[in-house]
Scaffold this motif. Structure first.
Motif, PDB file in Angstrom:
ATOM      1  N   ALA A  79    -104.223  82.048   0.554  1.00 36.58           N
ATOM      2  CA  ALA A  79    -103.360  80.982   0.035  1.00 36.58           C
ATOM      3  C   ALA A  79    -104.195  79.779  -0.388  1.00 36.58           C
ATOM      4  O   ALA A  79    -103.928  79.157  -1.430  1.00 36.58           O
ATOM      5  CB  ALA A  79    -102.335  80.579   1.092  1.00 36.58           C
ATOM      6  N   ILE A  80    -105.207  79.455   0.391  1.00 32.98           N
ATOM      7  CA  ILE A  80    -106.111  78.358   0.036  1.00 32.98           C
ATOM      8  C   ILE A  80    -106.818  78.671  -1.278  1.00 32.98           C
ATOM      9  O   ILE A  80    -106.952  77.817  -2.157  1.00 32.98           O
ATOM     10  CB  ILE A  80    -107.130  78.119   1.174  1.00 32.98           C
ATOM     11  N   VAL A 110    -102.875  72.991   3.396  1.00 36.28           N
ATOM     12  CA  VAL A 110    -102.755  74.321   4.007  1.00 36.28           C
ATOM     13  C   VAL A 110    -103.905  74.531   4.998  1.00 36.28           C
ATOM     14  O   VAL A 110    -103.684  74.978   6.126  1.00 36.28           O
ATOM     15  CB  VAL A 110    -102.737  75.431   2.930  1.00 36.28           C
ATOM     16  N   ALA A 151    -103.271  74.883   8.971  1.00 28.66           N
ATOM     17  CA  ALA A 151    -103.668  76.158   9.579  1.00 28.66           C
ATOM     18  C   ALA A 151    -104.681  75.920  10.690  1.00 28.66           C
ATOM     19  O   ALA A 151    -104.598  76.524  11.761  1.00 28.66           O
ATOM     20  CB  ALA A 151    -104.236  77.101   8.519  1.00 28.66           C
ATOM     21  N   MET A 207    -104.026  83.118   5.183  1.00 29.31           N
ATOM     22  CA  MET A 207    -104.071  81.701   4.845  1.00 29.31           C
ATOM     23  C   MET A 207    -105.268  81.385   3.955  1.00 29.31           C
ATOM     24  O   MET A 207    -105.183  80.547   3.059  1.00 29.31           O
ATOM     25  CB  MET A 207    -104.120  80.832   6.117  1.00 29.31           C
ATOM     26  N   ALA A 248    -104.285  78.308  -4.210  1.00 33.39           N
ATOM     27  CA  ALA A 248    -104.021  76.890  -4.488  1.00 33.39           C
ATOM     28  C   ALA A 248    -105.227  76.241  -5.173  1.00 33.39           C
ATOM     29  O   ALA A 248    -105.061  75.486  -6.140  1.00 33.39           O
ATOM     30  CB  ALA A 248    -103.672  76.154  -3.202  1.00 33.39           C
ATOM     31  N   LEU A 305    -102.694  70.703  -2.160  1.00 30.59           N
ATOM     32  CA  LEU A 305    -102.025  71.797  -1.449  1.00 30.59           C
ATOM     33  C   LEU A 305    -103.033  72.612  -0.657  1.00 30.59           C
ATOM     34  O   LEU A 305    -102.811  72.931   0.513  1.00 30.59           O
ATOM     35  CB  LEU A 305    -101.259  72.692  -2.428  1.00 30.59           C
ATOM     36  N   ALA A 306    -104.160  72.940  -1.268  1.00 27.17           N
ATOM     37  CA  ALA A 306    -105.192  73.720  -0.583  1.00 27.17           C
ATOM     38  C   ALA A 306    -105.674  72.992   0.670  1.00 27.17           C
ATOM     39  O   ALA A 306    -105.823  73.602   1.730  1.00 27.17           O
ATOM     40  CB  ALA A 306    -106.366  73.996  -1.523  1.00 27.17           C
TER      41      ALA A 306
END
Length: 151
Positions: free
Chosen positions: A113-114, A129, A133, A110, A117, A125-126
């Protein structure tokens, strides 16, 4: 002075957002005494963000007519995800049939992913997320331990 496609201040804010949001996930792991904590999560997000910005830089240079700079940005994302998967897998330990570290491995994923983004400048989005999370890790973690497992 610096030849970049993304303004320097924008780069800084993207990197800062990645590291700052990943700090939240890393802090949760750190407070639980897990091996991958604050620094690990922040570095994963920071690196992910930097790699994505490098890919964007090359992509934008191609669009401006530099034929030597050819890139498929999805391949950069694939590379980042693969590398982070390797780190996450390293945090999972099996000892006498007991598997530990899956949540930490997932939180490292995750953090990546951050970082991605943030690297593309999608701070909404960041943030979403990171927030989701964190809720999953903290709130559902408590629920799992207190209600389901009865500890």
């Amino acid at each position: 002075m610096f030849d970049t496609q993304i303004p320097i201040l924008e780069m800084f804010f993207r990197l800062l957002a990645a590291a700052g949001l990943a700090l939240l996930l890393g802090l949760e792991r750190e407070l639980r005494g897990k091996a991958a904590g604050l620094r690990s999560h922040m570095l994963v997000a920071l690196g992910s963000s930097a790699f994505i910005m490098m890919g964007l830089h090359i992509l934008l240079a191609t669009a401006e007519g530099d034929p030597s700079a050819r890139i498929d940005p999805t391949r950069v994302v694939e590379g980042v995800i693969g590398g982070i998967g390797f780190l996450g897998a390293g945090s999972i330990i099996q000892s006498q049939g007991n598997i530990q570290g899956i949540t930490t491995g997932a939180s490292i994923w995750m953090a990546g992913a951050i970082g991605v983004a943030s690297g593309i400048g999608n701070f909404a989005l960041a943030g979403m997320v990171a927030l989701m999370a964190l809720i999953i890790m903290v709130v559902l973690g408590r629920f799992e331990h207190e209600v389901i497992k009865g500890n």
